[in-house]
Design a protein around this motif. Structure first.
Motif, mmCIF file in Angstrom:
data_model
loop_
_atom_site.group_PDB
_atom_site.id
_atom_site.type_symbol
_atom_site.label_atom_id
_atom_site.label_comp_id
_atom_site.label_asym_id
_atom_site.label_seq_id
_atom_site.Cartn_x
_atom_site.Cartn_y
_atom_site.Cartn_z
ATOM 1 N N THR A 82 0.807 -1.725 0.190
ATOM 2 C CA THR A 82 -0.008 0.007 -0.305
ATOM 3 C C THR A 82 0.863 1.325 -0.602
ATOM 4 O O THR A 82 0.431 2.237 -1.042
ATOM 5 C CB THR A 82 -0.836 0.002 1.435
ATOM 6 O OG1 THR A 82 -1.360 -0.993 1.437
ATOM 7 C CG2 THR A 82 -1.627 1.112 0.679
ATOM 8 N N ALA A 83 2.358 1.588 0.751
ATOM 9 C CA ALA A 83 2.406 2.844 1.370
ATOM 10 C C ALA A 83 3.407 2.402 -0.486
ATOM 11 O O ALA A 83 3.773 3.716 -1.306
ATOM 12 C CB ALA A 83 3.850 2.190 2.060
ATOM 13 N N ARG A 84 4.220 1.404 -0.998
ATOM 14 C CA ARG A 84 4.464 1.765 -2.598
ATOM 15 C C ARG A 84 3.228 1.876 -3.537
ATOM 16 O O ARG A 84 3.521 2.882 -4.313
ATOM 17 C CB ARG A 84 5.220 -0.140 -3.189
ATOM 18 C CG ARG A 84 5.902 0.223 -4.431
ATOM 19 C CD ARG A 84 6.708 -1.273 -4.660
ATOM 20 N NE ARG A 84 6.346 -2.259 -3.198
ATOM 21 C CZ ARG A 84 7.656 -1.917 -3.021
ATOM 22 N NH1 ARG A 84 8.790 -2.464 -3.482
ATOM 23 N NH2 ARG A 84 7.394 -2.785 -2.511
ATOM 24 N N ALA A 85 2.226 1.426 -3.620
ATOM 25 C CA ALA A 85 1.534 2.603 -4.489
ATOM 26 C C ALA A 85 0.856 3.845 -3.813
ATOM 27 O O ALA A 85 1.054 4.251 -5.077
ATOM 28 C CB ALA A 85 -0.095 2.193 -4.026
ATOM 29 N N ILE A 86 1.080 3.905 -2.989
ATOM 30 C CA ILE A 86 0.823 5.439 -2.550
ATOM 31 C C ILE A 86 1.954 6.269 -3.104
ATOM 32 O O ILE A 86 1.548 7.897 -3.520
ATOM 33 C CB ILE A 86 0.554 5.799 -0.817
ATOM 34 C CG1 ILE A 86 -0.983 5.170 -0.652
ATOM 35 C CG2 ILE A 86 0.211 7.226 -0.839
ATOM 36 C CD1 ILE A 86 -0.986 5.406 0.604
ATOM 37 N N GLY A 87 2.886 5.905 -2.863
ATOM 38 C CA GLY A 87 4.109 6.430 -3.403
ATOM 39 C C GLY A 87 5.097 6.424 -4.893
ATOM 40 O O GLY A 87 4.842 7.891 -5.612
ATOM 41 N N GLU A 88 4.075 5.864 -5.142
ATOM 42 C CA GLU A 88 4.036 5.749 -7.304
ATOM 43 C C GLU A 88 3.032 6.602 -7.283
ATOM 44 O O GLU A 88 3.297 7.833 -8.440
ATOM 45 C CB GLU A 88 3.539 3.830 -7.659
ATOM 46 C CG GLU A 88 4.831 3.391 -7.197
ATOM 47 C CD GLU A 88 4.625 1.947 -7.556
ATOM 48 O OE1 GLU A 88 3.618 1.687 -7.907
ATOM 49 O OE2 GLU A 88 5.582 1.333 -7.272
ATOM 50 N N GLY A 89 2.309 6.601 -7.160
ATOM 51 C CA GLY A 89 1.151 7.652 -7.246
ATOM 52 C C GLY A 89 0.791 9.103 -6.263
ATOM 53 O O GLY A 89 1.072 9.954 -7.838
ATOM 54 N N MET A 90 1.812 9.541 -5.617
ATOM 55 C CA MET A 90 1.742 10.728 -5.450
ATOM 56 C C MET A 90 3.112 10.962 -6.150
ATOM 57 O O MET A 90 3.351 12.437 -7.020
ATOM 58 C CB MET A 90 2.666 10.191 -4.088
ATOM 59 C CG MET A 90 1.435 10.970 -3.126
ATOM 60 S SD MET A 90 2.118 10.913 -1.394
ATOM 61 C CE MET A 90 3.088 12.144 -0.996
ATOM 62 N N THR A 91 3.956 9.730 -6.454
ATOM 63 C CA THR A 91 5.349 10.755 -7.669
ATOM 64 C C THR A 91 4.706 10.911 -8.844
ATOM 65 O O THR A 91 5.349 11.735 -9.971
ATOM 66 C CB THR A 91 6.782 9.250 -7.733
ATOM 67 O OG1 THR A 91 6.738 8.826 -6.700
ATOM 68 C CG2 THR A 91 7.534 9.537 -8.580
ATOM 69 N N ALA A 92 3.875 10.331 -9.570
ATOM 70 C CA ALA A 92 3.079 10.770 -10.508
ATOM 71 C C ALA A 92 2.649 11.982 -10.017
ATOM 72 O O ALA A 92 2.720 12.899 -11.479
ATOM 73 C CB ALA A 92 2.395 9.360 -11.265
ATOM 74 N N TYR A 93 2.143 12.358 -10.003
ATOM 75 C CA TYR A 93 1.268 12.725 -9.425
ATOM 76 C C TYR A 93 2.165 14.890 -9.130
ATOM 77 O O TYR A 93 2.329 15.622 -10.336
ATOM 78 C CB TYR A 93 0.733 13.453 -7.786
ATOM 79 C CG TYR A 93 -0.408 14.722 -7.595
ATOM 80 C CD1 TYR A 93 -1.237 15.245 -8.402
ATOM 81 C CD2 TYR A 93 0.385 15.435 -6.996
ATOM 82 C CE1 TYR A 93 -1.683 16.878 -8.656
ATOM 83 C CE2 TYR A 93 -0.207 16.572 -6.147
ATOM 84 C CZ TYR A 93 -0.979 17.432 -7.236
ATOM 85 O OH TYR A 93 -1.661 18.630 -7.112
#
Length: 137
Positions: free
Chosen positions: A93-104
């Motif tokens: 979940t943390a990785r998915a959140i991090g990837e989403g924030m990085t993309a944003y």
């Protein structure tokens, strides 16, 4: 011109701290003093005076805009703490959140980052100027 003279001292002390080589430090200070009478320094003075006028404005929206922007940026940075806690319990979940924030954050225009840098440096310079003049505590 007193405004420029009040900036030369703090900038020279910063040069003393960040440049360890005595010869390079002397060259940097000489370049700073040479800039004192140039058109470039007058442009910097005009920009900083606008920032100072904005910071001293009686209008609460104007005088609080820059610090509020910085608080938003600080909140984004402090978001790393709960992300660390999430990662301890659910790394996926943390990785998915991090990837989403990085993309944003990667999708934001470079001009926004330039605006943040300019606002941050301008606010810092205005606060330093206020402290040198004795206006700010």
């Amino acid at each position: 011109m007193a405004f420029i003279e009040s900036l030369i001292g703090p900038i020279a002390s910063i040069i003393d701290k960040i440049i360890p080589d005595k010869e390079a430090r002397a060259k940097a200070k000489l370049a700073l003093l040479e800039l004192e009478g140039t058109h470039e320094l007058k442009l910097v003075e005009a920009r900083l005076s606008a920032i100072v006028a904005e910071a001293n404005s009686a209008d609460p929206w104007t005088s609080r805009a820059r610090p509020s922007f910085l608080y938003v940026m600080y909140a984004l940075i402090l978001f790393a703490v709960p992300m660390g806690i999430i990662a301890a319990f659910d790394p996926m979940t943390a990785r998915a959140i991090g990837e989403g924030m990085t993309a944003y954050l990667g999708a934001l225009p470079d001009a926004l980052y330039a605006l943040f840098g300019t606002g941050y440096l301008g606010y810092t310079a205005a606060r330093q100027w206020g402290k040198v003049k004795g206006v700010d505590a």
